[in-house]
Design an enzyme around this catalytic site. Structure first.
Site, mmCIF file in Angstrom:
data_model
loop_
_atom_site.group_PDB
_atom_site.id
_atom_site.type_symbol
_atom_site.label_atom_id
_atom_site.label_comp_id
_atom_site.label_asym_id
_atom_site.label_seq_id
_atom_site.Cartn_x
_atom_site.Cartn_y
_atom_site.Cartn_z
ATOM 1 N N LEU A 29 -29.593 0.703 28.876
ATOM 2 C CA LEU A 29 -30.492 1.625 28.177
ATOM 3 C C LEU A 29 -31.969 1.346 28.473
ATOM 4 C CD1 LEU A 29 -28.621 1.677 24.746
ATOM 5 C CD2 LEU A 29 -28.254 3.106 26.763
ATOM 6 N N GLY A 32 -36.013 6.000 27.460
ATOM 7 C CA GLY A 32 -35.534 7.383 27.348
ATOM 8 C C GLY A 32 -34.351 7.485 26.397
ATOM 9 N N HIS A 33 -33.405 6.550 26.538
ATOM 10 C CA HIS A 33 -32.248 6.545 25.625
ATOM 11 C C HIS A 33 -32.709 6.266 24.192
ATOM 12 C CE1 HIS A 33 -30.182 5.236 29.474
ATOM 13 N NE2 HIS A 33 -29.407 6.235 29.103
ATOM 14 N N ARG A 145 -32.811 15.826 28.809
ATOM 15 C CA ARG A 145 -33.143 16.933 29.724
ATOM 16 C C ARG A 145 -33.173 16.484 31.171
ATOM 17 N NH1 ARG A 145 -35.070 20.723 26.366
ATOM 18 N NH2 ARG A 145 -35.257 22.511 27.720
ATOM 19 N N MET A 181 -37.654 8.113 33.854
ATOM 20 C CA MET A 181 -36.877 6.906 33.533
ATOM 21 C C MET A 181 -35.405 7.163 33.809
ATOM 22 S SD MET A 181 -38.605 5.293 30.179
ATOM 23 C CE MET A 181 -40.377 5.004 30.156
#
Ligand code: PAF
Length: 283
Positions: A29, A32-33, A145, A181
């Site tokens: 991770l 972004g996560h 996205r 990322m």
């Protein structure tokens, strides 16, 4: 935060929950996560994240074996982000028998863009996500996205199978130089990492030209491909598409997305920029 590894423990932990918010991941991770978990937290409770590297979505010769397995570090990040429950099954738990039933993704989505270069990928994604949805039974699920085509596949999966799940899209987080990322950025050598922002820049140039009223999208994309190739990239595609349907952008498309996928050495990077086309720039 609780960490469970079996479907039975997951169901026990979620008994009676009707407002679960879910973030499916393959682990390793990054920020972004974390932002997807924070977004999930605003839309439901408890927040469940899954960590599962899904063999079904990797074709032979792809990076299944070298995909980083970093469960302990991932759990620390999830806990700090406010995640309540982590589901981290192994392959035998997710696929106790060979997965003979799979989701057939329509050709228009499955064999286009990334699907054209990763045979079976989106069927593997849709199948595991359907299984995860059935196990977690979330009210809302959040997808980045950055994987724009995957987001479309999941939205259609939910719509066409009448799944009572709201799908939310999380913004792409970028490094200071613009690189999106991604867990796969960790594969890049120091030199490749410095170069990697070129994909984002190429897509940005296409978007800027489209916003300025340039209508020959094919020529813009061909130009972007040429520049990336000259800089040493192996390019799978650069395309301008309708952001709502992923069909080739048509005259009158009001929301567009520029998508690209390209290789630096042995690392395949993807990125996209979606935007509203100003009325004055429409074909
Ligand atoms: O985007 C990912 O990390 C994966 O494709 C997903 C949605 C977790 C399915 O394995």
């Amino acid at each position: 935060m609780q960490v469970v590894h079996t479907a039975a423990d997951l169901r026990a932990a979620l008994a009676g929950q009707t407002a679960t918010a879910f973030v499916p991941t393959m682990g390793n991770l990054h920020a972004g996560h974390v932002s997807l978990v924070e977004q999930a937290k605003r839309h439901g409770q408890p927040v469940v994240a899954s960590i599962f590297i899904n063999p079904l979505q990797f074709a032979a010769g792809e990076d299944l074996e070298r995909y980083p397995r970093t469960l302990a570090a991932d759990c620390e990040k999830l806990e700090a982000a406010g995640c309540d429950l982590v589901f981290a099954p192994d392959v035998a738990e997710m696929y106790p028998v060979p997965q003979m039933f799979t989701v057939q993704v329509p050709d228009s989505l499955a064999n286009d863009l990334c699907g054209a270069f990763r045979p079976g990928h989106f069927a593997g994604v849709a199948t595991v996500v359907l299984k995860l949805f059935n196990l977690v039974r979330p009210r809302v699920a959040v997808f980045g996205r950055k994987d724009f085509q995957q987001l479309m596949v999941i939205r259609e999966l939910v719509r066409q199978f009448n799944l009572p799940i709201e799908i939310l899209a999380g913004a792409t987080l970028r490094e200071a130089d613009g690189l999106a990322m991604s867990s796969r950025n960790g594969y890049l050598s120091a030199a490749e990492r410095m170069q990697a922002t070129q994909l984002y820049r190429a897509l940005t140039e296409v978007r800027t030209a489209v916003e300025a009223g340039e209508h020959d999208y094919a020529a813009l994309c061909a130009n972007a491909v040429r520049h990336l190739k000259m800089a040493g990239w192996r390019v799978d595609y650069v395309e301008v598409r309708d952001a709502d349907t992923l069909a080739p952008a048509a005259p009158g498309s009001a929301r567009l997305v520029v998508l690209g996928a390209a290789w630096l050495g042995t690392t395949r990077l993807i990125d996209n920029l979606d935007f509203d086309l100003p009325a004055a720039a429409r074909a």
